[in-house]
Scaffold this motif. Structure first.
Motif, mmCIF file in Angstrom:
data_model
loop_
_atom_site.group_PDB
_atom_site.id
_atom_site.type_symbol
_atom_site.label_atom_id
_atom_site.label_comp_id
_atom_site.label_asym_id
_atom_site.label_seq_id
_atom_site.Cartn_x
_atom_site.Cartn_y
_atom_site.Cartn_z
ATOM 1 N N UNK A 186 3.075 8.891 -19.518
ATOM 2 C CA UNK A 186 1.534 9.858 -19.646
ATOM 3 C C UNK A 186 0.917 8.803 -18.826
ATOM 4 N N UNK A 187 -0.085 9.716 -17.982
ATOM 5 C CA UNK A 187 -1.315 8.687 -17.186
ATOM 6 C C UNK A 187 -2.530 9.478 -18.020
ATOM 7 N N UNK A 188 -3.544 9.335 -17.439
ATOM 8 C CA UNK A 188 -4.578 9.046 -17.349
ATOM 9 C C UNK A 188 -4.922 11.520 -16.983
ATOM 10 N N UNK A 189 -4.077 12.062 -15.641
ATOM 11 C CA UNK A 189 -3.710 13.524 -16.168
ATOM 12 C C UNK A 189 -3.163 13.953 -16.038
ATOM 13 N N UNK A 190 -1.917 14.032 -17.170
ATOM 14 C CA UNK A 190 -0.857 14.123 -17.781
ATOM 15 C C UNK A 190 0.180 13.114 -17.348
ATOM 16 N N UNK A 191 0.939 13.111 -16.117
ATOM 17 C CA UNK A 191 1.918 11.983 -15.758
ATOM 18 C C UNK A 191 1.074 11.256 -14.544
ATOM 19 N N UNK A 192 1.676 9.726 -14.601
ATOM 20 C CA UNK A 192 1.621 9.436 -14.122
ATOM 21 C C UNK A 192 2.644 7.950 -13.367
ATOM 22 N N UNK A 193 2.360 7.717 -11.718
ATOM 23 C CA UNK A 193 3.368 7.001 -11.269
ATOM 24 C C UNK A 193 3.298 5.239 -11.778
ATOM 25 N N UNK A 194 4.475 4.839 -12.431
ATOM 26 C CA UNK A 194 5.026 4.193 -13.653
ATOM 27 C C UNK A 194 5.704 2.817 -12.581
ATOM 28 N N UNK A 195 4.318 1.846 -12.341
ATOM 29 C CA UNK A 195 6.052 0.926 -11.630
ATOM 30 C C UNK A 195 5.898 -0.358 -11.943
ATOM 31 N N UNK A 196 7.236 -0.776 -12.204
ATOM 32 C CA UNK A 196 7.468 -1.551 -12.714
ATOM 33 C C UNK A 196 7.429 -3.353 -12.498
ATOM 34 N N UNK A 197 6.408 -3.721 -11.544
ATOM 35 C CA UNK A 197 6.038 -4.913 -10.234
ATOM 36 C C UNK A 197 6.998 -5.527 -10.101
ATOM 37 N N UNK A 198 8.472 -4.446 -9.595
ATOM 38 C CA UNK A 198 9.342 -5.669 -8.423
ATOM 39 C C UNK A 198 9.944 -4.265 -7.407
ATOM 40 N N UNK A 199 9.688 -4.365 -6.555
ATOM 41 C CA UNK A 199 10.485 -4.118 -5.484
ATOM 42 C C UNK A 199 10.057 -2.370 -5.819
ATOM 43 N N UNK A 200 8.919 -1.777 -6.651
ATOM 44 C CA UNK A 200 8.895 -0.571 -6.367
ATOM 45 C C UNK A 200 7.665 0.190 -6.730
ATOM 46 N N UNK A 201 7.735 1.003 -5.424
ATOM 47 C CA UNK A 201 6.520 1.571 -4.688
ATOM 48 C C UNK A 201 6.350 3.295 -4.503
ATOM 49 N N UNK A 202 5.991 2.733 -3.616
ATOM 50 C CA UNK A 202 5.877 5.166 -3.156
ATOM 51 C C UNK A 202 5.523 4.952 -1.331
ATOM 52 N N UNK A 203 6.283 5.228 -0.575
ATOM 53 C CA UNK A 203 6.087 4.939 1.041
ATOM 54 C C UNK A 203 5.560 6.477 1.459
ATOM 55 N N UNK A 204 4.214 6.088 2.048
ATOM 56 C CA UNK A 204 4.081 7.356 3.119
ATOM 57 C C UNK A 204 3.405 7.389 4.331
ATOM 58 N N UNK A 205 4.913 7.504 5.039
ATOM 59 C CA UNK A 205 5.088 7.552 6.753
ATOM 60 C C UNK A 205 3.414 7.789 7.199
#
Length: 166
Positions: free
Chosen positions: A86-105
């Motif tokens: 649950x985020x500010x607007x519906x859902x949000x990215x949720x990261x655990x702080x270890x090796x997670x990210x979103x790669x944008x070309x």
């Protein structure tokens, strides 16, 4: 966090990031306030039902269960099991702080001058790693929006990089 390359050693954001948007100009104070005031209604391309984007938005990653770009030009790829909560607007990215990210070309549409970047950010803990900072948004040879450990919590900083994220 949101990045366009996954080579940022040890600077992973712990917590939620929602509604990341990039613009090809500086936003005016009234536009920033309008985005803030929309709160849970969020942003969209057209009214009604939510706040419309300020003009010149070039990309937006709302985090609604995937890493798609609202404008379909710069879709991202989830790295290492990014979750959604649950985020500010519906859902949000949720990261655990270890090796997670979103790669944008990499894309020339993301390297405009001037620019603005904005997002809702909810840290789950202090930043770990040797630099005590974590990326919210970053570009190789570009701009970075980070959180850094402060005396009483986290502080936000912009970094203009002249070399590759390492």
């Amino acid at each position: 966090g949101m990045i366009n390359s996954c080579g940022y050693s040890g600077q992973y954001f712990p917590g939620q990031i929602d509604e990341v948007s990039l613009y090809d100009r500086a936003l005016l104070a009234g536009e920033i306030n309008a985005i803030y005031l929309t709160g849970v209604a969020g942003k969209c391309k057209t009214l009604p039902g939510c706040a419309t984007f300020p003009t010149n938005a070039v990309a937006s990653w709302p985090g609604e269960g995937d890493a798609s770009d609202m404008f379909n030009l710069n879709p991202g790829a989830l790295q290492n099991g990014v979750a959604f909560d649950h985020g500010m607007v519906a859902r949000a990215f949720s990261f655990n702080g270890s090796q997670q990210g979103v790669k944008i070309p990499p894309s020339s549409t993301l390297l405009t001058t001037p620019f603005s970047v904005e997002a809702w950010v909810k840290p789950a803990s202090r930043a770990s790693g040797s630099l005590g900072q974590a990326f919210i948004y970053g570009q190789n040879y570009g701009r970075h929006l980070v959180v850094r450990n402060g005396l009483l919590g986290l502080r936000v900083a912009f970094i203009i990089a002249t070399s590759r994220i390492s």
